[in-house]
Scaffold this active site. Structure first.
Site, PDB file in Angstrom:
ATOM      1  N   ASP A 276       0.850  -1.193   0.000  1.00 27.76           N
ATOM      2  CA  ASP A 276       0.000   0.000   0.000  1.00 27.76           C
ATOM      3  C   ASP A 276       0.891   1.250   0.000  1.00 27.76           C
ATOM      4  O   ASP A 276       1.984   1.201  -0.534  1.00 27.76           O
ATOM      5  CB  ASP A 276      -0.964  -0.076   1.202  1.00 27.76           C
ATOM      6  CG  ASP A 276      -2.255   0.678   0.959  1.00 27.76           C
ATOM      7  OD1 ASP A 276      -2.175   1.787   0.406  1.00 27.76           O
ATOM      8  OD2 ASP A 276      -3.336   0.181   1.311  1.00 27.76           O
TER       9      ASP A 276
ATOM     10  N   HIS B 194       2.324   1.965  -3.170  1.00 30.51           N
ATOM     11  CA  HIS B 194       1.517   2.999  -3.816  1.00 30.51           C
ATOM     12  C   HIS B 194       2.150   4.383  -3.767  1.00 30.51           C
ATOM     13  O   HIS B 194       1.534   5.362  -4.154  1.00 30.51           O
ATOM     14  CB  HIS B 194       0.106   3.032  -3.212  1.00 30.51           C
ATOM     15  CG  HIS B 194      -0.653   1.754  -3.402  1.00 30.51           C
ATOM     16  ND1 HIS B 194      -1.919   1.550  -2.912  1.00 30.51           N
ATOM     17  CD2 HIS B 194      -0.309   0.606  -4.034  1.00 30.51           C
ATOM     18  CE1 HIS B 194      -2.326   0.322  -3.234  1.00 30.51           C
ATOM     19  NE2 HIS B 194      -1.362  -0.273  -3.908  1.00 30.51           N
TER      20      HIS B 194
END
Ligand SMILES: *[C@@H]1O[C@H](CO)[C@@H](O)[C@H](O)[C@H]1NC(C)=O
Ligand SMILES: *[C@@H]1O[C@H](CO)[C@@H](O)[C@H](O)[C@H]1NC(C)=O
Length: 390
Positions: free
Chosen positions: A215, A238
């Site tokens: 993430d 991310h």
């Protein structure tokens, strides 16, 4: 002269009281078991309590070996300064601990060092399949590996965090906490394993660290102020994200963030500011992103004020004002054609964006592009892709 010798005497006195009170608390002397199975939480809490009652500087030592522990909350205030030195492994339970938000937390402490060459192993692979938040709105939390809550004046270095069940490192309500040489690792496909989440904190810095997750590398949420991220390598994951902002009513402002001399490799985003499409009011301002290398990053530079995962919001315009954002010397490879994307709010257009020496190539077919809506700013020096600002 007199003043100086008084000061010296005072210093010697202070130093000697510190020395007298400097104690070592080796968990092995308290019955900790390094068999990777026995729950050591009671021992750890007992050691913490004793160390926390002592004046001066006290060291809690976790030697080599695998120490399993269930949830532990190391709570202050303490009478002295605590050094938490970990050379071994703190290992989470294999149970997924569904519904728990934390695993190891330092809370309400003024004066703390966390150091050593050891690691916090969250045992995530056994829990990730319980993360069904993509399908289930009532999905339960999985615990964050290491949290600092209301901690002031702390120094955290050299430790490693691996395979969290939920987030890896979270910082909330802290002031003046510095991290250096931290290694965070979780696989690319692990769900919601954010590297570092910061909220409601002031004067936080990260130096020379490596973060790979499934993430966000960093998520700087509401109330993050005066944050420095320097010489950090992110990937996979991310990328570095401010927000998502505007979801809750209070304390959503994020100001004064400097991201310098960082590399992002294979991440979905490079440097991103994201706010909910339907949002409360707030400010996201005074950011500098400088000397950043992008290696196959999908959205190297992005402001997304239309964030609305799973289309769960009314079509509306974000009320977060984004302003004074500087991008300087950002270079490398974009893996999507739109390397610079400023999708700002219709009601609060972005103000004072500044692009200086941007050099991004697209690794597919066709020219590298910019897209802008409701974005105001200026551009200097090299602009690849061509900027929307004149
Ligand atoms: C961030 O870096 C600036 C210089 O670039 C420095 O003045 C400031 O004190 C740093 N802040 C933190 C929180 O480390
Ligand atoms: C960032 O890199 C530049 C160029 O290598 C260097 O001059 C500068 O001191 C670095 N800054 C920090 C804060 O690491």
């Amino acid at each position: 002269m007199k003043l100086r010798s008084t000061a010296l005497a005072l210093f010697v006195l202070l130093a000697s009281t510190t020395l007298i009170h400097a104690k070592d608390f080796n968990v092995n002397n308290y019955g900790a078991r390094a068999d990777g199975k026995t729950d050591n939480s009671k021992v750890l809490l007992k050691v913490w309590k004793e160390a926390c009652e002592e004046k001066g500087s006290n060291t809690i030592y976790i030697p080599a070996g695998e120490f399993m522990t269930s949830i532990v909350e190391f709570r202050g205030p303490c009478k002295g300064y605590i050094v938490f030195k970990i050379d071994g492994v703190l290992k989470a339970p294999s149970d997924p601990q569904l519904g728990k938000s934390i695993w190891v937390v330092f809370k309400g402490i003024d004066g703390l060092t966390v150091t050593g060459n050891g690691r916090f192993d969250g045992q995530g692979p056994l829990a990730w399949r319980y993360n069904d938040c993509k399908k289930n709105k009532q999905c339960k939390d999985l615990p964050n590996t290491l949290s600092f809550r209301n901690v002031n004046n702390a120094w955290v270095n050299n430790i490693k965090l691996v395979d969290s069940k939920g987030g890896q490192l979270s910082i909330n309500g802290c002031n003046n906490v510095h991290f250096e040489n931290i290694e965070i690792k979780a696989p690319e496909d692990s769900p919601n394993t954010d590297g570092v989440r910061i909220s409601a904190s002031n004067h936080i810095s990260f130096l020379r660290s490596v973060i790979g997750t499934g993430d966000d590398c960093f998520a700087l949420n509401g109330g993050s102020r005066n944050i420095n991220i320097t010489q950090v390598f992110c990937g996979p994951g991310h990328g570095i994200s401010i927000g998502s902002l505007g979801r809750v009513q209070d304390n959503e402002d994020v100001t004064n963030v400097v991201v310098q001399n960082c590399t992002l490799k294979g991440t979905n985003n490079g440097v991103r500011i994201k706010t909910w499409a339907t949002s409360y009011t707030g400010i996201a301002s005074d950011f500098t992103f400088e000397n950043i290398q992008m290696i196959n990053v999908n959205n190297p530079i992005i402001i997304d004020q239309k964030y609305c995962p799973n289309n769960a919001c009314v079509k509306a315009s974000s009320s977060i004002q984004v302003s004074n954002v500087k991008y300087k010397n950002i270079r490398g490879i974009s893996s999507s054609q739109v390397a610079v994307s400023f999708l700002c709010s219709e009601t609060k257009p972005c103000q004072k964006l500044e692009l200086t020496d941007i050099n991004l190539q697209y690794n597919g077919k066709g020219p590298v592009k910019t897209e802008c809506s409701y974005a105001n700013g200026v551009a200097f020096g090299t602009q690849k892709p061509a900027s929307c600002f004149h």
